[in-house]
Design an enzyme around this catalytic site. Structure first.
Site, PDB file in Angstrom:
ATOM      1  N   ASP A 152       1.365  24.673 -45.423  1.00  0.00           N
ATOM      2  CA  ASP A 152       0.392  24.430 -46.491  1.00  0.00           C
ATOM      3  C   ASP A 152      -0.184  25.747 -47.030  1.00  0.00           C
ATOM      4  O   ASP A 152       0.135  26.836 -46.541  1.00  0.00           O
ATOM      5  CB  ASP A 152      -0.708  23.512 -45.927  1.00  0.00           C
ATOM      6  CG  ASP A 152      -1.264  22.549 -46.975  1.00  0.00           C
ATOM      7  OD1 ASP A 152      -1.095  22.797 -48.167  1.00  0.00           O
ATOM      8  OD2 ASP A 152      -1.891  21.545 -46.568  1.00  0.00           O
ATOM      9  N   ASP A 183      -2.116  16.636 -54.333  1.00  0.00           N
ATOM     10  CA  ASP A 183      -1.893  15.489 -53.448  1.00  0.00           C
ATOM     11  C   ASP A 183      -1.798  14.166 -54.200  1.00  0.00           C
ATOM     12  O   ASP A 183      -2.500  13.926 -55.182  1.00  0.00           O
ATOM     13  CB  ASP A 183      -3.031  15.390 -52.432  1.00  0.00           C
ATOM     14  CG  ASP A 183      -2.974  16.520 -51.429  1.00  0.00           C
ATOM     15  OD1 ASP A 183      -2.082  17.390 -51.557  1.00  0.00           O
ATOM     16  OD2 ASP A 183      -3.811  16.539 -50.515  1.00  0.00           O
TER      17      ASP A 183
HETATM   18  C1  GLA Z   1      -3.155  19.503 -48.313  1.00  0.00           C
HETATM   19  C2  GLA Z   1      -1.729  18.941 -48.479  1.00  0.00           C
HETATM   20  C3  GLA Z   1      -1.717  17.513 -47.984  1.00  0.00           C
HETATM   21  C4  GLA Z   1      -2.152  17.452 -46.522  1.00  0.00           C
HETATM   22  C5  GLA Z   1      -3.521  18.080 -46.372  1.00  0.00           C
HETATM   23  C6  GLA Z   1      -3.910  18.252 -44.906  1.00  0.00           C
HETATM   24  O1  GLA Z   1      -4.048  18.866 -49.150  1.00  0.00           O
HETATM   25  O2  GLA Z   1      -1.333  19.016 -49.806  1.00  0.00           O
HETATM   26  O3  GLA Z   1      -0.414  16.954 -48.137  1.00  0.00           O
HETATM   27  O4  GLA Z   1      -1.204  18.125 -45.726  1.00  0.00           O
HETATM   28  O5  GLA Z   1      -3.584  19.364 -46.963  1.00  0.00           O
HETATM   29  O6  GLA Z   1      -5.164  18.838 -44.742  1.00  0.00           O
END
Ligand code: GLA
Length: 414
Positions: free
Chosen positions: A156, A211
């Site tokens: 990430d 997301d």
């Molecule tokens: C980010 C990623 C998500 C998830 C969260 C976890 O937002 O894009 O897919 O992995 O972090 O904290």
């Protein structure tokens, strides 16, 4: 001539000796992984940080007993928050309360089911959930994942101020390679740094958006009015977010439209449309629902053989939008053996009458792949994959009512 050859041989021998003395193996991406889009499950969409080893084992069990493994699902991916603190030597540890048996035991269990285990980390100093990130510990973390037997890493991009994305992902790629355990490397920087332009030799998939959230066409804002404001996105928003990046997808390197929301509250038709479009765009198919209490309908959606075959097609060609009018999109995806998938997405809330004269389309050419379909001169059989029925052939125009948010999904074959 002869002297030149001798000189060449001496040089090659010299470089071999130098390489072996210095112990250097030049790093690269693990080839031959993710030759079709990865399929699996991930904990984040439903559980966030509320995860533990018992539920992860149960997900592995259900993958088998539900038939999902047989349908092609393989990875059990633990997202953020599995971490404890680093020990005094800097080694990352699991949260011992939630994972008392440790990660190696969990990986062994998942492997004993013929499945693979994925983990999550972050290129910054902390993950998005505030757990220890890998910045400065890349090689140490990669060795730890290899020792545990991890098969997939989602990496990430929170808390990465001052980092260069390409450099940071390259560092982790090298660390994973040197640790020696083949691992799918999933780049998750939300498309902010156009990874499709530089990540083909670094990762096996890269997120193309922020997301996902379980709604058809919404934007959900977080931390509004702060400098950390961000949004999560509904299905159509993610679908529409990127244009002209299909040429970057192919075997071993995919555009990742995020983990799915099938079974997480949308209607049956919305779930089917979501699944179809992820398949048409050759996105990874990573379920994000609680597999332990999914309905028959959700399972049927996630395991539809024809839709999975569209996604997993060996050519790995990402589909494209062929036509759009009045809120109805026609998408096409060339498949192996001269077959084509066609998805008619009704973005509207209301039903539409869809009329499509195949013969009038003539010869459709996908400039990118060079694939052609001759609808004028060649009769193709039409299969409607969501109801598993043949729909006649392409010599007659198609007339079909398509409900709001429904996607008519067809496979055309000779
Ligand atoms: C980010 C990623 C998500 C998830 C969260 C976890 O937002 O894009 O897919 O992995 O972090 O904290």
């Amino acid at each position: 001539m002869f002297r030149n050859r001798i000189l060449k041989i001496v040089l090659v021998l010299f470089s071999l000796v130098v390489t072996s003395l210095s112990g250097q193996v030049s790093a690269k991406k693990f080839d031959d992984l993710a030759l079709t889009p990865p399929m699996g499950w991930n904990s984040w969409n439903t559980f966030g940080c509320e995860i533990n080893e018992k539920m992860i084992r149960e997900m592995a069990d259900i993958m088998l007993s539900s038939g999902m493994k047989e349908a092609g699902y393989q990875y059990i991916n633990i997202d953020d928050c599995w971490h404890g603190e680093r020990d005094e030597n800097g080694n990352i540890q699991v949260n011992a309360q939630h994972f008392p048996s440790g990660m190696k035991a969990l990986a062994d269990y998942v492997h004993s089911k013929g499945l693979k285990l994925g983990l999550y980390s972050d290129a910054g100093w902390k993950t998005c959930g505030g757990k220890p990130g890998s910045r400065g510990y890349e090689f140490q973390d990669a060795r730890q994942y290899a020792a545990w037997g991890i098969d997939y890493l989602k990496y990430d991009w929170c808390n990465t101020e001052g980092l260069n994305a390409e450099g940071a992902y390259l560092t982790m790629r090298d660390a994973l390679y040197k640790a020696g355990n083949p691992i799918v490397f999933s780049i998750c920087e939300w498309g902010d740094n156009q990874p499709w332009e530089w990540a083909k030799d670094i990762g096996h998939l890269w997120r193309t958006s922020g997301d996902i959230i379980n709604c058809w066409n919404c934007e959900h804002k977080h931390l509004v009015g702060t400098e950390n404001e961000w949004s999560s996105w509904g299905i159509l928003k993610i679908l529409d977010m990127r244009h002209n990046i299909r040429q970057y997808a192919g075997p071993g390197h995919w555009n990742d439209m995020d983990m799915m929301e099938v079974g997480n509250g949308m209607s049956k038709l919305e779930d089917q449309s979501h699944f179809t479009m992820w398949a048409m765009l050759a996105s990874p198919l990573i379920a994000g629902n609680d597999l332990r209490d999914m309905s028959k309908q959700t399972l049927a959606t996630l395991t539809n053989k024809d839709v999975i075959a569209i996604n997993q097609d060996i050519l790995g060609i990402q589909g494209f939008k062929y036509h759009t009018a009045n809120g109805v999109d026609v998408w096409l995806k060339p498949l192996a053996n001269g077959r084509w998938a066609m998805a008619v997405l009704n973005r509207n809330d209301d039903a539409v009458d869809f009329n499509f004269d195949f013969i009038e389309q003539g010869v459709i050419v996908d400039e990118l792949s060079g694939k052609k379909i001759d609808l004028k001169n060649t009769r193709h059989q039409i299969k409607n994959v969501w109801n598993n029925k043949m729909l006649g052939d392409t010599t007659r125009p198609l007339q079909k009512k398509i409900q709001g948010h429904e996607t008519l999904t067809l496979i055309l074959s000779i």
